[in-house]
Write a protein that holds these residues in place. Structure first.
Motif, mmCIF file in Angstrom:
data_model
loop_
_atom_site.group_PDB
_atom_site.id
_atom_site.type_symbol
_atom_site.label_atom_id
_atom_site.label_comp_id
_atom_site.label_asym_id
_atom_site.label_seq_id
_atom_site.Cartn_x
_atom_site.Cartn_y
_atom_site.Cartn_z
ATOM 1 N N PHE A 6 -7.732 -6.964 -0.308
ATOM 2 C CA PHE A 6 -8.011 -5.684 -0.005
ATOM 3 C C PHE A 6 -8.015 -4.774 -1.246
ATOM 4 O O PHE A 6 -8.775 -4.002 -1.567
ATOM 5 N N ASP B 146 -11.247 -5.425 -3.430
ATOM 6 C CA ASP B 146 -12.320 -4.893 -2.899
ATOM 7 C C ASP B 146 -12.239 -3.530 -3.537
ATOM 8 O O ASP B 146 -13.492 -3.006 -3.947
ATOM 9 N N GLY B 147 -11.183 -2.757 -3.441
ATOM 10 C CA GLY B 147 -11.268 -1.419 -3.843
ATOM 11 C C GLY B 147 -11.316 -1.224 -5.380
ATOM 12 O O GLY B 147 -12.094 -0.352 -5.754
ATOM 13 N N TYR C 234 -20.387 -6.270 -0.046
ATOM 14 C CA TYR C 234 -19.023 -5.387 0.337
ATOM 15 C C TYR C 234 -18.868 -5.138 1.763
ATOM 16 O O TYR C 234 -17.756 -5.247 1.991
ATOM 17 N N ASN D 194 -15.662 -6.493 4.104
ATOM 18 C CA ASN D 194 -14.639 -5.687 4.854
ATOM 19 C C ASN D 194 -14.562 -6.270 6.048
ATOM 20 O O ASN D 194 -13.442 -6.006 6.763
ATOM 21 N N HIS E 135 -4.926 -1.448 4.165
ATOM 22 C CA HIS E 135 -5.674 -0.316 3.630
ATOM 23 C C HIS E 135 -5.053 0.440 2.526
ATOM 24 O O HIS E 135 -5.862 1.121 1.756
ATOM 25 N N PHE F 71 -6.164 -1.378 -0.478
ATOM 26 C CA PHE F 71 -7.425 -0.816 -0.904
ATOM 27 C C PHE F 71 -7.627 0.217 -1.710
ATOM 28 O O PHE F 71 -8.328 0.510 -2.619
ATOM 29 N N SER F 72 -6.811 1.151 -1.240
ATOM 30 C CA SER F 72 -6.675 2.673 -1.862
ATOM 31 C C SER F 72 -6.349 2.598 -3.314
ATOM 32 O O SER F 72 -6.605 3.096 -4.066
#
Length: 388
Positions: free
Chosen positions: A19, A22-23, A112, A116, A139, A142-143
């Motif tokens: 996660f 990815d971010g 992407y 997800n 999440h 991710f942030s």
């Protein structure tokens, strides 16, 4: 039992890493868009069309990824998509026209969007096995990854060319995938404790009622992502043009929102354990609606910034909870449906705000974020019995 707990702990760490990765990669690409625009010589409109490639690639492949997860397993698909994302992020700075840029962004967006769906599906399985509402923590990763990627990108932008920067992201992504991916490939997706004979990642065929509920939770994700997209693109303009904020202060508008959302997700598990999913969704939507009314209509910059922070806290856990509920009902296909609707909301938000701003005003247009947040809260309350 001890071995099973150890496996679940390792899976949680590995998924958290994916996660965050990815971010990190996505934010690293975003901060180099201005340099790549200059490199390709694209006009603003041509660049806008090229950037739609990311969204188009994601939306096109999300539903397909749900089926691939059902067939090959969420862990394998997560690793494969992470490799593709890491490789494709190095391609945009190699292009020299808007058409070429849009083409490679289709591939980047497909990777992407697919990643997800895959890691959210894997996270739903793990949440079910652990019997703890830890979805917001993923999440939050991710942030945090996005904040680190954007910050690092800003630091190196003056010293590294886009080619070297994004190639570096590619190398980092492949290395992280090689390390964290070993855990996903070695450990099987967990089964729910109450049904060890049926792996959560197996394909499900939802009946019409279940599919309707999945779409309903997808609408909650849409309402949330609409607000994220709107604030990302319009918060600074609102502060600078409507409230006469200095450019530096105006740029802090989205940062305040993103920081508040990260804090909300870091505390999301405790909130869910205390309030439950329905009250968390309803309370979050209501809080976001009130915060956005303050952010859009406040007469001062600092009140607007406070409103953006309240909005971020309110919206923080809506998307993770909605995706988890959809995944519990229909497996990877449910995650794919909810994610596709959510991504559609992020696409819809910025242009919808723009059109409404032309017809009315930007502050009035931004109140649509409050309306949709309140709608998400209402949906959560109306479906609480059916969801249960």
């Amino acid at each position: 039992m001890r071995g099973r707990r150890s496996d679940l702990g390792r899976l949680r760490i590995a998924l958290t890493v994916f996660f965050a990765l990815d971010g990190f990669i996505f934010a690293g690409w975003v901060v180099r868009i201005p340099a790549i625009k200059e490199q390709t010589g694209a006009s603003a409109s041509a660049l806008g069309l090229a950037l739609l490639g990311v969204s188009a690639g994601a939306v096109i492949t999300m539903m397909l990824t749900g089926r691939l997860c059902g067939r090959y397993g969420t862990h394998r698909v997560t690793v494969a998509c992470a490799v593709l994302l890491s490789l494709s992020v190095a391609l945009p700075p190699l292009t020299h026209s808007a058409v070429a840029l849009g083409t490679v962004l289709l591939l980047f967006g497909a990777a992407y969007g697919s990643l997800n769906v895959a890691f959210n599906s894997a996270a739903v399985d793990l949440v079910t096995a652990l019997r703890r509402p830890i979805m917001p923590s993923f999440h939050a990763a991710f942030s945090l990854g996005g904040m680190i990627g954007a910050g690092l990108g800003g630091l190196v932008a003056g010293s590294l060319s886009p080619v070297r920067h994004l190639l570096g992201l590619s190398v980092i992504g492949l290395l992280v995938t090689a390390v964290a991916g070993r855990t996903l490939l070695r450990v099987q997706p967990p089964s729910a404790p109450e049904d060890t004979s049926h792996p959560p990642s197996a394909p499900r065929r939802p009946d019409p009622r279940t599919r309707g509920l999945v779409i309903t939770f997808g609408l909650i994700a849409l309402c949330t992502a609409y607000g994220e997209g709107a604030l990302a693109d319009w918060s600074a303009l609102h502060l600078e043009h409507d409230l006469d904020a200095a450019p530096g202060v105006a740029a802090a508008g989205y940062s305040c929102f993103a920081l508040a959302m990260t804090i909300g997700r870091l505390t999301g598990t405790k909130l869910l354990e205390r309030l439950g999913q329905t009250r968390t969704l309803a309370g979050g939507g209501t809080t976001a609606a009130l915060g956005m009314l303050l952010g859009a209509l406040a007469p001062s910059v600092w009140a607007a910034l406070l409103g953006f922070m309240i909005t971020g806290l309110g919206l923080a856990n809506l998307f993770p909870v909605a995706v988890e509920r959809a995944g519990r009902l229909a497996g990877p296909d449910g995650v794919a449906i909810a994610s596709t609707l959510g991504y559609g909301g992020m696409l819809l938000g910025p242009p919808a705000i723009g059109f409404m701003a032309d017809w009315l005003s930007l502050p009035a247009a931004l109140t649509s974020v409050a309306v949709l947040a309140a709608t998400a809260a209402a949906i959560a309350l109306l479906t609480r019995r059916a969801a249960g």
